[in-house]
Design an enzyme around this catalytic site. Structure first.
Site, PDB file in Angstrom:
ATOM      1  N   GLY A  73       7.504   4.884   7.881  1.00 28.65           N
ATOM      2  CA  GLY A  73       6.654   6.048   8.128  1.00 28.65           C
ATOM      3  C   GLY A  73       6.942   6.618   9.493  1.00 28.65           C
ATOM      4  O   GLY A  73       8.032   6.450  10.036  1.00 28.65           O
TER       5      GLY A  73
ATOM      6  N   TRP B 206      20.100  -0.618   6.039  1.00 27.36           N
ATOM      7  CA  TRP B 206      19.496   0.653   6.413  1.00 27.36           C
ATOM      8  C   TRP B 206      18.497   0.421   7.539  1.00 27.36           C
ATOM      9  O   TRP B 206      17.626  -0.443   7.427  1.00 27.36           O
ATOM     10  CB  TRP B 206      18.756   1.255   5.201  1.00 27.36           C
ATOM     11  CG  TRP B 206      18.135   2.581   5.514  1.00 27.36           C
ATOM     12  CD1 TRP B 206      16.904   2.813   6.027  1.00 27.36           C
ATOM     13  CD2 TRP B 206      18.742   3.866   5.338  1.00 27.36           C
ATOM     14  NE1 TRP B 206      16.704   4.160   6.195  1.00 27.36           N
ATOM     15  CE2 TRP B 206      17.826   4.823   5.771  1.00 27.36           C
ATOM     16  CE3 TRP B 206      19.989   4.277   4.859  1.00 27.36           C
ATOM     17  CZ2 TRP B 206      18.096   6.183   5.744  1.00 27.36           C
ATOM     18  CZ3 TRP B 206      20.245   5.639   4.826  1.00 27.36           C
ATOM     19  CH2 TRP B 206      19.299   6.579   5.259  1.00 27.36           C
TER      20      TRP B 206
ATOM     21  N   SER C  46       1.301   5.455   0.065  1.00 30.05           N
ATOM     22  CA  SER C  46       0.561   6.484   0.790  1.00 30.05           C
ATOM     23  C   SER C  46      -0.580   6.995  -0.079  1.00 30.05           C
ATOM     24  O   SER C  46      -0.451   7.128  -1.294  1.00 30.05           O
ATOM     25  CB  SER C  46       1.492   7.650   1.130  1.00 30.05           C
ATOM     26  OG  SER C  46       0.722   8.769   1.512  1.00 30.05           O
ATOM     27  N   GLU C  47      -1.669   7.334   0.578  1.00 31.10           N
ATOM     28  CA  GLU C  47      -2.823   7.877  -0.169  1.00 31.10           C
ATOM     29  C   GLU C  47      -2.443   9.178  -0.888  1.00 31.10           C
ATOM     30  O   GLU C  47      -3.079   9.566  -1.858  1.00 31.10           O
ATOM     31  CB  GLU C  47      -3.975   8.128   0.799  1.00 31.10           C
ATOM     32  CG  GLU C  47      -3.682   9.275   1.760  1.00 31.10           C
ATOM     33  CD  GLU C  47      -4.538   9.261   3.015  1.00 31.10           C
ATOM     34  OE1 GLU C  47      -4.807   8.185   3.532  1.00 31.10           O
ATOM     35  OE2 GLU C  47      -4.923  10.349   3.451  1.00 31.10           O
TER      36      GLU C  47
ATOM     37  N   GLU D  98      10.705   0.999   9.736  1.00 33.02           N
ATOM     38  CA  GLU D  98      11.717   2.010   9.432  1.00 33.02           C
ATOM     39  C   GLU D  98      11.042   3.343   9.724  1.00 33.02           C
ATOM     40  O   GLU D  98      10.166   3.777   8.976  1.00 33.02           O
ATOM     41  CB  GLU D  98      12.138   1.877   7.968  1.00 33.02           C
ATOM     42  CG  GLU D  98      13.516   2.425   7.693  1.00 33.02           C
ATOM     43  CD  GLU D  98      13.508   3.901   7.414  1.00 33.02           C
ATOM     44  OE1 GLU D  98      13.711   4.672   8.391  1.00 33.02           O
ATOM     45  OE2 GLU D  98      13.294   4.288   6.268  1.00 33.02           O
TER      46      GLU D  98
ATOM     47  N   THR E 212       2.681   5.960  13.986  1.00 33.25           N
ATOM     48  CA  THR E 212       2.033   4.917  13.173  1.00 33.25           C
ATOM     49  C   THR E 212       2.771   3.593  13.349  1.00 33.25           C
ATOM     50  O   THR E 212       2.143   2.529  13.445  1.00 33.25           O
ATOM     51  CB  THR E 212       2.024   5.311  11.683  1.00 33.25           C
ATOM     52  OG1 THR E 212       1.604   6.661  11.566  1.00 33.25           O
ATOM     53  CG2 THR E 212       1.088   4.439  10.882  1.00 33.25           C
TER      54      THR E 212
ATOM     55  N   LYS F 201       0.840  -1.198   0.000  1.00 31.03           N
ATOM     56  CA  LYS F 201       0.000   0.000   0.000  1.00 31.03           C
ATOM     57  C   LYS F 201       0.880   1.255   0.000  1.00 31.03           C
ATOM     58  O   LYS F 201       1.594   1.519   0.974  1.00 31.03           O
ATOM     59  CB  LYS F 201      -0.901   0.044   1.235  1.00 31.03           C
ATOM     60  CG  LYS F 201      -1.941   1.157   1.121  1.00 31.03           C
ATOM     61  CD  LYS F 201      -2.643   1.460   2.416  1.00 31.03           C
ATOM     62  CE  LYS F 201      -1.922   2.479   3.247  1.00 31.03           C
ATOM     63  NZ  LYS F 201      -1.798   3.810   2.629  1.00 31.03           N
TER      64      LYS F 201
ATOM     65  N   GLU G  37      10.444  15.180  15.584  1.00 33.59           N
ATOM     66  CA  GLU G  37      10.680  15.151  14.143  1.00 33.59           C
ATOM     67  C   GLU G  37       9.701  16.111  13.459  1.00 33.59           C
ATOM     68  O   GLU G  37       8.489  15.937  13.545  1.00 33.59           O
ATOM     69  CB  GLU G  37      10.455  13.728  13.614  1.00 33.59           C
ATOM     70  CG  GLU G  37      10.766  13.605  12.135  1.00 33.59           C
ATOM     71  CD  GLU G  37      10.564  12.196  11.606  1.00 33.59           C
ATOM     72  OE1 GLU G  37       9.532  11.577  11.925  1.00 33.59           O
ATOM     73  OE2 GLU G  37      11.440  11.725  10.857  1.00 33.59           O
TER      74      GLU G  37
ATOM     75  N   CYS H 296      13.616  10.642   6.254  1.00 26.74           N
ATOM     76  CA  CYS H 296      13.707  10.077   7.607  1.00 26.74           C
ATOM     77  C   CYS H 296      15.078  10.307   8.228  1.00 26.74           C
ATOM     78  O   CYS H 296      15.204  10.497   9.427  1.00 26.74           O
ATOM     79  CB  CYS H 296      13.364   8.594   7.587  1.00 26.74           C
ATOM     80  SG  CYS H 296      14.286   7.667   6.353  1.00 26.74           S
TER      81      CYS H 296
HETATM   82  P1  NDP Z   1       2.380   7.906   8.480  1.00 25.55           P
HETATM   83  O1  NDP Z   1       3.392   7.181   9.236  1.00 25.55           O
HETATM   84  O2  NDP Z   1       1.052   8.089   9.108  1.00 25.55           O
HETATM   85  O3  NDP Z   1       2.151   7.213   7.041  1.00 25.55           O
HETATM   86  C1  NDP Z   1       3.030   6.311   6.406  1.00 25.55           C
HETATM   87  C2  NDP Z   1       2.214   5.192   5.753  1.00 25.55           C
HETATM   88  O4  NDP Z   1       1.466   4.497   6.734  1.00 25.55           O
HETATM   89  C3  NDP Z   1       1.195   5.674   4.740  1.00 25.55           C
HETATM   90  O5  NDP Z   1       1.059   4.720   3.700  1.00 25.55           O
HETATM   91  C4  NDP Z   1      -0.054   5.729   5.574  1.00 25.55           C
HETATM   92  O6  NDP Z   1      -1.195   5.667   4.776  1.00 25.55           O
HETATM   93  C5  NDP Z   1       0.097   4.484   6.405  1.00 25.55           C
HETATM   94  N1  NDP Z   1      -0.686   4.478   7.623  1.00 25.55           N
HETATM   95  C6  NDP Z   1      -1.106   5.539   8.369  1.00 25.55           C
HETATM   96  N2  NDP Z   1      -1.791   5.114   9.447  1.00 25.55           N
HETATM   97  C7  NDP Z   1      -1.798   3.751   9.399  1.00 25.55           C
HETATM   98  C8  NDP Z   1      -2.330   2.731  10.236  1.00 25.55           C
HETATM   99  N3  NDP Z   1      -3.001   3.021  11.354  1.00 25.55           N
HETATM  100  N4  NDP Z   1      -2.156   1.452   9.875  1.00 25.55           N
HETATM  101  C9  NDP Z   1      -1.483   1.126   8.768  1.00 25.55           C
HETATM  102  N5  NDP Z   1      -0.959   2.048   7.921  1.00 25.55           N
HETATM  103  C10 NDP Z   1      -1.095   3.348   8.235  1.00 25.55           C
HETATM  104  O7  NDP Z   1       2.963   9.256   8.044  1.00 25.55           O
HETATM  105  P2  NDP Z   1       2.192  10.621   7.843  1.00 25.55           P
HETATM  106  O8  NDP Z   1       2.006  10.777   6.417  1.00 25.55           O
HETATM  107  O9  NDP Z   1       0.970  10.787   8.650  1.00 25.55           O
HETATM  108  O10 NDP Z   1       3.281  11.574   8.449  1.00 25.55           O
HETATM  109  C11 NDP Z   1       3.367  11.747   9.862  1.00 25.55           C
HETATM  110  C12 NDP Z   1       4.781  11.910  10.270  1.00 25.55           C
HETATM  111  O11 NDP Z   1       5.474  10.678  10.080  1.00 25.55           O
HETATM  112  C13 NDP Z   1       5.571  12.879   9.451  1.00 25.55           C
HETATM  113  O12 NDP Z   1       5.371  14.196   9.817  1.00 25.55           O
HETATM  114  C14 NDP Z   1       6.951  12.417   9.727  1.00 25.55           C
HETATM  115  O13 NDP Z   1       7.357  12.890  10.959  1.00 25.55           O
HETATM  116  C15 NDP Z   1       6.802  10.943   9.782  1.00 25.55           C
HETATM  117  N6  NDP Z   1       7.140  10.245   8.540  1.00 25.55           N
HETATM  118  C16 NDP Z   1       8.315   9.594   8.509  1.00 25.55           C
HETATM  119  C17 NDP Z   1       8.685   8.941   7.382  1.00 25.55           C
HETATM  120  C18 NDP Z   1       9.968   8.218   7.319  1.00 25.55           C
HETATM  121  O14 NDP Z   1      10.479   7.966   6.235  1.00 25.55           O
HETATM  122  N7  NDP Z   1      10.524   7.820   8.423  1.00 25.55           N
HETATM  123  C19 NDP Z   1       7.879   8.940   6.179  1.00 25.55           C
HETATM  124  C20 NDP Z   1       6.619   9.628   6.322  1.00 25.55           C
HETATM  125  C21 NDP Z   1       6.294  10.243   7.477  1.00 25.55           C
HETATM  126  P3  NDP Z   1      -1.902   7.004   4.247  1.00 25.55           P
HETATM  127  O15 NDP Z   1      -0.867   8.031   3.962  1.00 25.55           O
HETATM  128  O16 NDP Z   1      -2.537   6.479   3.044  1.00 25.55           O
HETATM  129  O17 NDP Z   1      -2.808   7.388   5.371  1.00 25.55           O
END
Ligand code: NDP
Length: 484
Positions: free
Chosen positions: A225, A446, A174-175, A247, A229, A172, A380, A281
């Protein structure tokens, strides 16, 4: 508006509910594509397709899988310009970053194509009359959830090792950024992966994401992510004791010692924070500068930061695109306000570029006079915001660097080779650099220490995370043992 479909069981399909979601270009704020909005029933169909495919895919030879992965890498390179442009339109990133991501994705599939045929177990001749050996087997159906900051690259880091090891996948994106994963699905289809081996579902995290994590027939969940989450996913997955790799985020330090090569250090120091508009990240967002060079470093750093050109990633000379969404820019701006309220000095930026009225743009931002307790130093932000601190001794630098619950990355800048080795060993981080920052290698692991995650991706470690280990023991005696 271009309309996309998901990829389930070898077919391109709409959501069972018929629901769709618009995808927005963050540089124009305009929707430009529509994707299906998957629900739990679509995820269930994808998991069933993956499970069905697993019975045959897991028995393919490593060479067959290797060749398919190699062909996929070739297709990505053939379509590199299209994929990079789509990544820019969907994520907003600068052109050279998008092109780099697509190249890296092709190289990652190539690396795992090569590695697929090198997965071996071990053999032991036991002291008794027996032989014991180990075989490595794929885990089964892997749920993979990837974020919006590096859409095609993060999908690749998950798909390539999983497929090389003989697993089937439900991924999946990201949306916010589902498009390059759906284009990848078309290439996967074209090169001839059997139906159901790869399934790509588009939907939001709460619905489609959690449906993947909680599905009883998903053996492993791999997630990149945010930490919050990640923690939720670990909690959900724990109910069925699924394998999990996470990660997650970071608040990584970059340390600049008095003896650093300042031109090089400032160049990489800016890249550490502002690459990917800070939405990386491993971003180096806590800059620790030794007091002997602090004034000169900051003067030159704040002069050089003006060379960052903010704008649409489609323009050749732009080096920093917009933030990914309206919501995310507001979150980052919230942190900038917080930094001012906390008493930090706003040394640069903090505002939107005056010449860009549309798009989720933000200027590179630098805070000085920060203290380790401030939230802008501890949390972060995931945007183009640096917090700069002064330190006097090496011990103080190490203590400040490690004063975080994260542990993904760290960088140090010094020309003293003994100090470089000494300090890097003291830093509690999974990925570290000396005299540069950010480059990653498909061949090397990584992942993070502490709350930056669990497990490793890439390299030999990356395929390990998708393999089970089976011990097989053979008795060579022909007579009964005579125990009873
Ligand atoms: P999220 O961690 O929420 O999203 C990452 C992925 O997880 C997306 O595909 C999201 O789907 C999915 N997801 C969200 N909630 C759930 C859940 N309950 N169960 C399963 N999958 C889920 O990142 P955000 O976009 O909300 O960003 C929030 C913060 O996370 C950022 O500000 C940043 O600090 C951090 N982040 C870190 C990343 C990294 O590389 N380490 C990458 C992205 C974010 P969908 O987007 O479709 O809701």
């Amino acid at each position: 508006m271009k309309s996309y479909q998901m990829y389930i069981g070898g077919a391109f399909v709409n959501a069972a509910s018929g629901k769709t979601r618009e995808v927005v270009n963050p540089a124009t704020e305009q929707a430009f594509a529509v994707v299906p909005e998957a629900g739990a029933e679509d995820v269930d169909a994808a998991v069933k397709a993956a499970r069905k495919a697993f019975s045959t895919w897991s028995k393919t030879t490593a060479l067959e899988r290797s060749r398919l992965l190699m062909r996929l890498s070739g297709k990505i390179l053939e379509n590199a310009a299209m994929l990079a442009e789509l990544e820019i339109l969907n994520n907003g990133k600068a052109k050279r970053e998008a092109q780099g991501d697509v190249d890296d994705a092709a190289a990652c599939f190539e690396f795992y194509a090569g590695l697929a045929t090198k997965v071996h177990g071990e053999t032991m001749l036991t002291p008794a009359n027996a032989v014991s050996y180990v075989v490595r087997e794929p885990l089964g159906v892997c749920g993979q959830i990837v974020p919006w900051n590096l859409p095609i690259l993060m999908a690749t880091w998950k798909l390539a090792p999983a497929l090389a090891a003989g697993n089937c996948v439900v991924l999946k994106p990201s949306e916010l950024t589902p498009l390059t994963a759906l284009e990848l699905a078309k290439l996967i289809h074209e090169v001839g992966f059997p139906a159901g081996v790869v399934n790509i579902v588009t939907g939001d995290g709460k619905t489609a994401g959690e449906a993947i994590v909680t599905h009883p027939d998903v053996d492993k969940v791999a997630f990149t992510g945010g930490t919050v989450t990640g923690s939720r996913i670990m909690e959900l997955a724990s109910k069925q004791l699924k394998r999990v790799t996470l990660e997650l985020g970071g608040k990584s330090p970059a340390i600049f010692f008095n003896d650093c090569n300042m031109d090089l250090a400032i160049d990489w120091g800016l890249f550490a924070t502002f690459a990917g508009t800070g939405q990386v990240c491993s971003a180096g967002t806590r800059l620790l500068v030794q007091e002997g060079i602090y004034d000169e470093f900051m003067q030159r750093y704040l002069a050089k930061i003006r060379d960052i050109k903010v704008g649409s990633g489609l323009e050749d000379d732009v080096t920093m695109g917009p933030l990914v969404s309206k919501h995310h820019r507001e979150k980052v701006e919230g942190y900038i306000s917080l930094g001012k309220e906390e008493g930090a000095t706003l040394a640069y930026g903090g505002d939107r570029p005056a010449h860009l009225k549309t798009g989720y743009f933000l200027n590179p931002t630098v805070f000085t006079n920060v203290t380790p307790q401030m939230r802008i130093v501890r949390e972060e932000i995931f945007g183009p915001v640096a917090a700069v601190m002064k330190f006097s001794t090496e011990e103080e630098a190490v203590a400040l660097a490690n004063d975080t619950h994260y542990g993904l990355a760290a960088g140090i800048f010094t020309q003293d080779i003994t100090r470089a080795h000494r300090v890097i060993r003291e830093l509690r981080a999974g990925v570290t650099w000396i005299n540069y920052y950010h480059p990653t290698y498909n061949e090397m692991p990584w992942g993070g220490y502490k709350q930056s995650g669990t497990g490793r991706e890439l390299g030999l470690y990356g395929i390990e995370a998708y393999l089970e280990t089976k011990q097989i023991n053979i008795n060579l005696d022909t007579a009964p043992v005579g125990w009873y």
